[in-house]
Motif scaffolding. Sequence first.
Motif, PDB file in Angstrom:
ATOM      1  N   LEU A 121       4.323   7.511   6.587  1.00  0.00           N
ATOM      2  CA  LEU A 121       5.280   7.673   5.486  1.00  0.00           C
ATOM      3  C   LEU A 121       5.256   6.480   4.540  1.00  0.00           C
ATOM      4  CD1 LEU A 121       8.309   9.150   7.440  1.00  0.00           C
ATOM      5  CD2 LEU A 121       6.675  10.371   5.997  1.00  0.00           C
ATOM      6  N   LYS A 122       4.893   5.291   5.053  1.00  0.00           N
ATOM      7  CA  LYS A 122       4.814   4.104   4.204  1.00  0.00           C
ATOM      8  C   LYS A 122       3.517   4.046   3.401  1.00  0.00           C
ATOM      9  CE  LYS A 122       7.836   0.917   6.573  1.00  0.00           C
ATOM     10  NZ  LYS A 122       7.963  -0.425   7.155  1.00  0.00           N
ATOM     11  N   GLY A 123       2.559   4.919   3.703  1.00  0.00           N
ATOM     12  CA  GLY A 123       1.284   4.876   3.003  1.00  0.00           C
ATOM     13  C   GLY A 123       1.003   6.059   2.102  1.00  0.00           C
ATOM     14  N   VAL A 124       1.789   7.115   2.219  1.00  0.00           N
ATOM     15  CA  VAL A 124       1.550   8.330   1.440  1.00  0.00           C
ATOM     16  C   VAL A 124       2.380   8.280   0.166  1.00  0.00           C
ATOM     17  CG1 VAL A 124       1.808  10.840   1.458  1.00  0.00           C
ATOM     18  CG2 VAL A 124       1.021   9.655   3.495  1.00  0.00           C
ATOM     19  N   PRO A 125       1.764   8.537  -0.982  1.00  0.00           N
ATOM     20  CA  PRO A 125       2.523   8.515  -2.244  1.00  0.00           C
ATOM     21  C   PRO A 125       3.584   9.609  -2.292  1.00  0.00           C
ATOM     22  CG  PRO A 125       0.148   8.646  -2.670  1.00  0.00           C
ATOM     23  CD  PRO A 125       0.343   8.816  -1.205  1.00  0.00           C
ATOM     24  N   TRP A 126       4.725   9.295  -2.926  1.00  0.00           N
ATOM     25  CA  TRP A 126       5.786  10.286  -3.123  1.00  0.00           C
ATOM     26  C   TRP A 126       5.313  11.371  -4.078  1.00  0.00           C
ATOM     27  CZ3 TRP A 126      10.069  12.075  -1.130  1.00  0.00           C
ATOM     28  CH2 TRP A 126      10.913  12.857  -1.906  1.00  0.00           C
ATOM     29  N   THR A 185       6.130   5.193  -2.258  1.00  0.00           N
ATOM     30  CA  THR A 185       5.748   5.931  -1.054  1.00  0.00           C
ATOM     31  C   THR A 185       6.879   6.867  -0.626  1.00  0.00           C
ATOM     32  OG1 THR A 185       6.619   4.225   0.398  1.00  0.00           O
ATOM     33  CG2 THR A 185       4.309   4.013  -0.264  1.00  0.00           C
ATOM     34  N   VAL A 186       6.563   7.766   0.288  1.00  0.00           N
ATOM     35  CA  VAL A 186       7.574   8.676   0.827  1.00  0.00           C
ATOM     36  C   VAL A 186       8.669   7.869   1.515  1.00  0.00           C
ATOM     37  CG1 VAL A 186       7.987  10.520   2.507  1.00  0.00           C
ATOM     38  CG2 VAL A 186       5.918  10.553   1.108  1.00  0.00           C
ATOM     39  N   TRP A 187       8.277   6.856   2.296  1.00  0.00           N
ATOM     40  CA  TRP A 187       9.249   5.998   2.983  1.00  0.00           C
ATOM     41  C   TRP A 187      10.118   5.259   1.967  1.00  0.00           C
ATOM     42  CZ3 TRP A 187      10.775   5.328   7.915  1.00  0.00           C
ATOM     43  CH2 TRP A 187      11.503   4.177   8.216  1.00  0.00           C
ATOM     44  N   GLY A 188       9.477   4.711   0.943  1.00  0.00           N
ATOM     45  CA  GLY A 188      10.216   3.968  -0.073  1.00  0.00           C
ATOM     46  C   GLY A 188      11.225   4.827  -0.802  1.00  0.00           C
ATOM     47  N   LYS A 189      10.831   6.038  -1.150  1.00  0.00           N
ATOM     48  CA  LYS A 189      11.730   6.955  -1.852  1.00  0.00           C
ATOM     49  C   LYS A 189      12.901   7.357  -0.947  1.00  0.00           C
ATOM     50  CE  LYS A 189      12.692   9.773  -5.300  1.00  0.00           C
ATOM     51  NZ  LYS A 189      13.130   9.294  -6.585  1.00  0.00           N
ATOM     52  N   THR A 190      12.604   7.646   0.311  1.00  0.00           N
ATOM     53  CA  THR A 190      13.650   8.055   1.251  1.00  0.00           C
ATOM     54  C   THR A 190      14.644   6.925   1.495  1.00  0.00           C
ATOM     55  OG1 THR A 190      12.066   9.512   2.329  1.00  0.00           O
ATOM     56  CG2 THR A 190      14.067   9.012   3.548  1.00  0.00           C
ATOM     57  N   VAL A 191      14.139   5.729   1.774  1.00  0.00           N
ATOM     58  CA  VAL A 191      15.018   4.576   2.029  1.00  0.00           C
ATOM     59  C   VAL A 191      15.827   4.249   0.784  1.00  0.00           C
ATOM     60  CG1 VAL A 191      15.028   2.089   2.495  1.00  0.00           C
ATOM     61  CG2 VAL A 191      13.654   3.614   3.895  1.00  0.00           C
ATOM     62  N   HIS A 192      15.181   4.279  -0.373  1.00  0.00           N
ATOM     63  CA  HIS A 192      15.879   3.969  -1.621  1.00  0.00           C
ATOM     64  C   HIS A 192      17.002   4.968  -1.880  1.00  0.00           C
ATOM     65  CE1 HIS A 192      16.523   2.216  -5.519  1.00  0.00           C
ATOM     66  NE2 HIS A 192      16.355   3.395  -6.106  1.00  0.00           N
ATOM     67  N   PRO A 228      15.649  -2.324  -1.880  1.00  0.00           N
ATOM     68  CA  PRO A 228      14.597  -2.057  -2.856  1.00  0.00           C
ATOM     69  C   PRO A 228      13.618  -1.014  -2.319  1.00  0.00           C
ATOM     70  CG  PRO A 228      14.157  -4.111  -1.719  1.00  0.00           C
ATOM     71  CD  PRO A 228      15.493  -3.625  -1.236  1.00  0.00           C
ATOM     72  N   PRO A 229      13.046  -0.202  -3.191  1.00  0.00           N
ATOM     73  CA  PRO A 229      12.074   0.800  -2.726  1.00  0.00           C
ATOM     74  C   PRO A 229      10.775   0.134  -2.282  1.00  0.00           C
ATOM     75  CG  PRO A 229      12.196   0.804  -5.106  1.00  0.00           C
ATOM     76  CD  PRO A 229      13.260  -0.137  -4.623  1.00  0.00           C
ATOM     77  N   HIS A 230      10.098   0.757  -1.340  1.00  0.00           N
ATOM     78  CA  HIS A 230       8.817   0.243  -0.855  1.00  0.00           C
ATOM     79  C   HIS A 230       7.708   0.768  -1.754  1.00  0.00           C
ATOM     80  CE1 HIS A 230       5.168   0.134   1.644  1.00  0.00           C
ATOM     81  NE2 HIS A 230       5.702  -0.986   2.092  1.00  0.00           N
ATOM     82  N   MET A 231       7.070  -0.127  -2.470  1.00  0.00           N
ATOM     83  CA  MET A 231       5.942   0.234  -3.322  1.00  0.00           C
ATOM     84  C   MET A 231       4.668  -0.159  -2.581  1.00  0.00           C
ATOM     85  SD  MET A 231       7.483   1.428  -6.001  1.00  0.00           S
ATOM     86  CE  MET A 231       6.474   1.341  -7.450  1.00  0.00           C
TER      87      MET A 231
END
Length: 184
Positions: free
Chosen positions: A103-108, A136-143, A152-155
């Motif tokens: 999830l941290k490596g796949v683009p949203w 990323t999917v993880w960044g969008k979800t956490v954000h 902050p979102p994970h880029m």
Amino acid sequence: CIVPWLQTVNNLKMLGRPVPFTFFIIVSLFSTFLQTFTIQGNAAFMVSAALKNDEILNTWVFLWSKSMYKFLPQSTWQLVITPRSLAITLWILSTGQLLVPLLKGVPWSSPRRYSHYALLSSAEEEAQQHHHEFMTVWGKTVHECFEVFGCPPHMSTYRESVAVLSLASGLRYVGSTSLSYPAQ
């Protein structure tokens, strides 16, 4: 991704001793195979423990009632911590080691592609044109979930994504960025 094959890599060490590059490749690929086998073995263990739960429950209760945890009531081992529940919990933890980096490596969404032929007015614009950082999917979800707390979102970049995904899935060789150094 296969940087050492493209470079002259010298002085590889394993366990503090110098080794030839071919030996390093064989050990790294074997390590990748073992990691893949471990992921499959975890799934097989979970399924077999879940299917045989009722058959081995009496032995399970006897084992734990004679262990250092004998102070817990037997109903704990019969109803709460059974072979099935423990195997499923451990399988979820094991699978999480693969899913979180995925999830941290796949683009949203698809990262923007820039035209190489665009007219650029400054060096800063040129740098922005070739910057391929994406959400990323993880960044969008956490954000979205923790926006209130100011997380902050994970880029990520493509290079970071490949390294994270390869290490998470056990590809020791692809993720070994320490071998990428300039020849001197």
